[in-house]
Design an enzyme around this catalytic site. Structure first.
Site, PDB file in Angstrom:
ATOM      1  N   SER A 117       0.913  -1.108  -0.073  1.00  0.00           N
ATOM      2  CA  SER A 117      -0.026   0.067  -0.131  1.00  0.00           C
ATOM      3  C   SER A 117       0.867   1.286   0.141  1.00  0.00           C
ATOM      4  O   SER A 117       2.021   1.223   0.588  1.00  0.00           O
ATOM      5  CB  SER A 117      -0.880  -0.136   1.213  1.00  0.00           C
ATOM      6  OG  SER A 117      -1.239   1.373   1.509  1.00  0.00           O
ATOM      7  N   SER A 118       0.371   2.309  -0.546  1.00  0.00           N
ATOM      8  CA  SER A 118       1.322   3.469  -0.462  1.00  0.00           C
ATOM      9  C   SER A 118       1.554   4.165   1.008  1.00  0.00           C
ATOM     10  O   SER A 118       2.324   5.043   1.107  1.00  0.00           O
ATOM     11  CB  SER A 118       0.556   4.552  -1.185  1.00  0.00           C
ATOM     12  OG  SER A 118      -0.873   4.814  -0.780  1.00  0.00           O
ATOM     13  N   CYS A 119       0.810   3.603   1.828  1.00  0.00           N
ATOM     14  CA  CYS A 119       1.002   3.835   3.338  1.00  0.00           C
ATOM     15  C   CYS A 119       2.242   3.432   3.876  1.00  0.00           C
ATOM     16  O   CYS A 119       2.705   3.958   5.000  1.00  0.00           O
ATOM     17  CB  CYS A 119      -0.133   3.901   4.242  1.00  0.00           C
ATOM     18  SG  CYS A 119      -0.298   2.109   4.558  1.00  0.00           S
ATOM     19  N   TYR A 146      -0.168  -0.800  10.432  1.00  0.00           N
ATOM     20  CA  TYR A 146      -0.315  -1.579   9.046  1.00  0.00           C
ATOM     21  C   TYR A 146       0.778  -1.406   8.191  1.00  0.00           C
ATOM     22  O   TYR A 146       1.094  -2.300   7.570  1.00  0.00           O
ATOM     23  CB  TYR A 146      -1.702  -0.715   8.658  1.00  0.00           C
ATOM     24  CG  TYR A 146      -2.142  -1.123   7.215  1.00  0.00           C
ATOM     25  CD1 TYR A 146      -2.793  -2.304   7.096  1.00  0.00           C
ATOM     26  CD2 TYR A 146      -2.163  -0.196   6.141  1.00  0.00           C
ATOM     27  CE1 TYR A 146      -3.255  -2.939   5.793  1.00  0.00           C
ATOM     28  CE2 TYR A 146      -2.488  -0.489   5.090  1.00  0.00           C
ATOM     29  CZ  TYR A 146      -3.204  -1.599   4.795  1.00  0.00           C
ATOM     30  OH  TYR A 146      -3.497  -2.078   3.325  1.00  0.00           O
ATOM     31  N   LYS A 150       3.140  -4.457   6.337  1.00  0.00           N
ATOM     32  CA  LYS A 150       3.094  -4.128   4.766  1.00  0.00           C
ATOM     33  C   LYS A 150       4.670  -3.899   4.374  1.00  0.00           C
ATOM     34  O   LYS A 150       5.104  -4.717   3.533  1.00  0.00           O
ATOM     35  CB  LYS A 150       2.361  -2.894   4.370  1.00  0.00           C
ATOM     36  CG  LYS A 150       0.972  -3.446   4.230  1.00  0.00           C
ATOM     37  CD  LYS A 150       0.413  -4.316   3.285  1.00  0.00           C
ATOM     38  CE  LYS A 150      -1.057  -4.528   3.261  1.00  0.00           C
ATOM     39  NZ  LYS A 150      -1.405  -5.682   2.418  1.00  0.00           N
ATOM     40  N   HIS A 189     -12.828   3.439   4.061  1.00  0.00           N
ATOM     41  CA  HIS A 189     -12.012   4.636   3.509  1.00  0.00           C
ATOM     42  C   HIS A 189     -12.902   5.665   2.977  1.00  0.00           C
ATOM     43  O   HIS A 189     -14.156   5.536   2.908  1.00  0.00           O
ATOM     44  CB  HIS A 189     -11.242   3.993   2.160  1.00  0.00           C
ATOM     45  CG  HIS A 189     -10.099   3.094   2.814  1.00  0.00           C
ATOM     46  ND1 HIS A 189     -10.064   1.802   2.282  1.00  0.00           N
ATOM     47  CD2 HIS A 189      -9.080   3.013   3.614  1.00  0.00           C
ATOM     48  CE1 HIS A 189      -8.981   1.193   2.806  1.00  0.00           C
ATOM     49  NE2 HIS A 189      -8.433   1.945   3.531  1.00  0.00           N
TER      50      HIS A 189
HETATM   51  N1  LIG Z   1      -8.517  -0.575  -0.457  1.00  0.00           N
HETATM   52  C1  LIG Z   1      -7.512   0.311  -0.636  1.00  0.00           C
HETATM   53  O1  LIG Z   1      -7.734   1.408  -0.890  1.00  0.00           O
HETATM   54  C2  LIG Z   1      -6.134  -0.337  -0.727  1.00  0.00           C
HETATM   55  C3  LIG Z   1      -5.170   0.600  -1.191  1.00  0.00           C
HETATM   56  C4  LIG Z   1      -3.919   0.168  -1.322  1.00  0.00           C
HETATM   57  C5  LIG Z   1      -3.581  -1.232  -1.266  1.00  0.00           C
HETATM   58  N2  LIG Z   1      -4.603  -2.246  -0.809  1.00  0.00           N
HETATM   59  C6  LIG Z   1      -4.118  -3.496  -0.428  1.00  0.00           C
HETATM   60  O2  LIG Z   1      -4.864  -4.475  -1.534  1.00  0.00           O
HETATM   61  C7  LIG Z   1      -5.153  -5.509  -0.565  1.00  0.00           C
HETATM   62  C8  LIG Z   1      -6.673  -5.780  -0.817  1.00  0.00           C
HETATM   63  O3  LIG Z   1      -7.289  -4.905   0.215  1.00  0.00           O
HETATM   64  P1  LIG Z   1      -8.916  -4.837   0.035  1.00  0.00           P
HETATM   65  O4  LIG Z   1      -9.169  -3.427  -0.112  1.00  0.00           O
HETATM   66  O5  LIG Z   1      -9.408  -5.595  -1.179  1.00  0.00           O
HETATM   67  O6  LIG Z   1      -9.443  -5.434   1.212  1.00  0.00           O
HETATM   68  P2  LIG Z   1     -10.662  -5.928   1.621  1.00  0.00           P
HETATM   69  O7  LIG Z   1     -11.931  -5.498   0.795  1.00  0.00           O
HETATM   70  O8  LIG Z   1     -11.068  -5.924   3.104  1.00  0.00           O
HETATM   71  O9  LIG Z   1     -10.483  -7.317   1.326  1.00  0.00           O
HETATM   72  C9  LIG Z   1      -9.889  -8.107   2.075  1.00  0.00           C
HETATM   73  C10 LIG Z   1     -10.074  -9.802   1.857  1.00  0.00           C
HETATM   74  O10 LIG Z   1      -9.062 -10.350   2.673  1.00  0.00           O
HETATM   75  C11 LIG Z   1      -9.792 -11.611   3.465  1.00  0.00           C
HETATM   76  N3  LIG Z   1      -9.239 -11.895   4.606  1.00  0.00           N
HETATM   77  C12 LIG Z   1      -8.671 -10.836   5.488  1.00  0.00           C
HETATM   78  N4  LIG Z   1      -8.358 -11.780   6.461  1.00  0.00           N
HETATM   79  C13 LIG Z   1      -8.350 -13.044   6.313  1.00  0.00           C
HETATM   80  C14 LIG Z   1      -8.196 -14.351   7.075  1.00  0.00           C
HETATM   81  N5  LIG Z   1      -7.709 -14.205   7.948  1.00  0.00           N
HETATM   82  N6  LIG Z   1      -8.593 -15.540   6.317  1.00  0.00           N
HETATM   83  C15 LIG Z   1      -9.049 -15.507   4.974  1.00  0.00           C
HETATM   84  N7  LIG Z   1      -9.485 -14.424   4.171  1.00  0.00           N
HETATM   85  C16 LIG Z   1      -9.021 -13.140   4.940  1.00  0.00           C
HETATM   86  C17 LIG Z   1     -11.280 -10.848   3.666  1.00  0.00           C
HETATM   87  O11 LIG Z   1     -12.040 -11.905   4.067  1.00  0.00           O
HETATM   88  P3  LIG Z   1     -13.476 -11.646   4.354  1.00  0.00           P
HETATM   89  O12 LIG Z   1     -14.244 -11.123   3.077  1.00  0.00           O
HETATM   90  O13 LIG Z   1     -14.032 -12.823   5.103  1.00  0.00           O
HETATM   91  O14 LIG Z   1     -13.407 -10.492   5.417  1.00  0.00           O
HETATM   92  C18 LIG Z   1     -11.345  -9.987   2.365  1.00  0.00           C
HETATM   93  O15 LIG Z   1     -12.132 -10.864   1.525  1.00  0.00           O
HETATM   94  C19 LIG Z   1      -4.446  -5.473   0.755  1.00  0.00           C
HETATM   95  O16 LIG Z   1      -3.138  -5.872   0.749  1.00  0.00           O
HETATM   96  C20 LIG Z   1      -4.428  -3.945   0.890  1.00  0.00           C
HETATM   97  O17 LIG Z   1      -3.342  -3.459   1.521  1.00  0.00           O
HETATM   98  C21 LIG Z   1      -5.711  -1.652  -0.512  1.00  0.00           C
END
Ligand SMILES: NC(=O)c1ccc[n+]([C@@H]2O[C@H](COP(=O)([O-])OP(=O)(O)OC[C@H]3O[C@@H](n4cnc5c(N)ncnc54)[C@H](OP(=O)(O)O)[C@@H]3O)[C@@H](O)[C@H]2O)c1
Length: 331
Positions: A117-119, A146, A150, A189
């Site tokens: 992530s950018s953070c 967090y 990362k 967010h």
């Molecule tokens: N969202 C942003 O703005 C953003 C920006 C930059 C980078 N990212 C990166 O992109 C990645 C995905 O982010 P996202 O926004 O898609 O997050 P998200 O919508 O919260 O999705 C995360 C997924 O991970 C699953 N998960 C978490 N813990 C788990 C566990 N213990 N066992 C099995 N599954 C698990 C969750 O399952 P459940 O559905 O059961 O909760 C969910 O499906 C992350 O690494 C994040 O750092 C996100």
């Protein structure tokens, strides 16, 4: 290209595991792979496979032997969730990524894509932020736990490549938004939070919406379908140890973002800034010149992406509310 391992090509019959396939990013990667007719996608819900459980993750990799892994499972949240649950953010992210990266390597995966992530970048990194700003000065305190997790993940990918020749790559996406985002007011967010607040205010004909902070901080937003496109592109075309930024290369103030969302949702009232609330990092724009030089560029404009996300939100609002009720009833 690195010389000490075979090129890990992903073809339409490759066994591809998308960890976190129900999340914002994982679901977009699955949509993208399905639309391109990749036939062997592997996905497990948290109930079927808890990625915090090292033994279960090992058994899953031993049985399924995925060749390509998109690691999009993580504990993710906005400023409020990050600042109130730092222990959970560091613990769960360290465990999930450690279990998946190690099992992927041990069970012979050809390639893994880790989502950072950018953070991870310093609070006052020179803008736009280049990849080499990593670990040059202190982080933003509100999401330090967090970010540290990362950083450990991308360093683990780097170490496994260095010691074992494992083809693990790390992407640093900017702020994302799109369908299947988390619209929970407590943990979302800024984009889904504003979409929900303005939608509800418009429905109720409220005269006013209060926004956190000064509204002057600048942020970059990437539609998740663009990120999924970049993930597939980099899985196929990138095998270097250096982390790589993924963004649009353009930013807006939070106030400009709010005005755009107000217009899209049909909110006609006033916007008031609550300056007693924290702003976070003053500006966060990624330098995406390395990615652009590889031949990839974001295609979805902010207006177009927000309009599409708002349409998704209004169509799925009942499901969004039901999912939140389940989450808040959980122990
Ligand atoms: N969202 C942003 O703005 C953003 C920006 C930059 C980078 N990212 C990166 O992109 C990645 C995905 O982010 P996202 O926004 O898609 O997050 P998200 O919508 O919260 O999705 C995360 C997924 O991970 C699953 N998960 C978490 N813990 C788990 C566990 N213990 N066992 C099995 N599954 C698990 C969750 O399952 P459940 O559905 O059961 O909760 C969910 O499906 C992350 O690494 C994040 O750092 C996100």
């Amino acid at each position: 290209m690195s010389a000490n391992y075979a090129k890990a090509e992903m073809d339409k019959t490759s066994r591809i595991y998308v960890a976190g396939h129900r999340g914002l990013v994982g679901s977009a990667i699955c949509r993208r792979l399905q639309s391109e007719k990749y036939a062997n996608l592997i996905a497990k819900t948290r109930q079927e496979l808890d990625l915090l459980n090292q033994a279960a993750v090992g058994r899953f990799f031993a049985a399924e032997k995925p060749e390509h892994v998109f690691l999009a499972a993580a504990k993710v949240g906005g400023i409020l969730a990050n600042s109130t649950q730092p222990a959970e953010f560091i613990y769960e992210n360290l465990l999930v990524q450690t279990n998946v990266i190690d099992a992927a390597y041990r069970h012979g995966a050809k390639k893994l894509l880790f989502l950072g992530s950018s953070c991870i970048y310093p609070k006052f990194a020179p803008q736009p932020i280049r990849e080499d700003a990593l670990l040059t000065s202190p982080l933003e305190p509100t999401n330090e736990a967090y970010a540290i997790a990362k950083i450990a993940g991308l360093k683990m990918a780097e170490a496994y490549r260095k010691q074992y020749g494992f083809d693990a790559i790390s992407l640093m996406p900017t702020n994302l938004y799109g369908p299947h985002d988390n619209f929970d007011p407590e943990s979302s967010h800024v984009v889904p939070a504003l979409i929900r607040r303005f939608h509800e205010a418009a429905q109720r004909n409220s005269p006013e919406v209060t926004l956190w902070g000064t509204g002057t901080v600048r942020r970059e937003f990437l539609h998740v379908d663009d990120l999924a496109d970049a993930c597939v592109f980099l899985m196929q075309n990138y095998d270097q140890p250096e982390i790589i930024n993924v963004g649009t290369g353009e930013d807006v103030t939070i106030r400009e973002l709010a005005e755009l969302i107000a217009e899209i949702t049909g909110f006609r009232g006033r916007m008031v800034q609550d300056t007693s609330k924290p702003d976070g990092t003053p500006r966060k724009l990624l330098d995406v010149s390395r990615l652009n030089a590889l031949g990839w560029r974001a295609r979805i404009s902010l207006r177009e992406g927000l309009e599409q996300t708002y349409r998704w939100f209004t169509t799925h609002i009942a499901n969004v509310n039901a999912k939140q009720d389940t989450a808040s009833a959980a122990p």
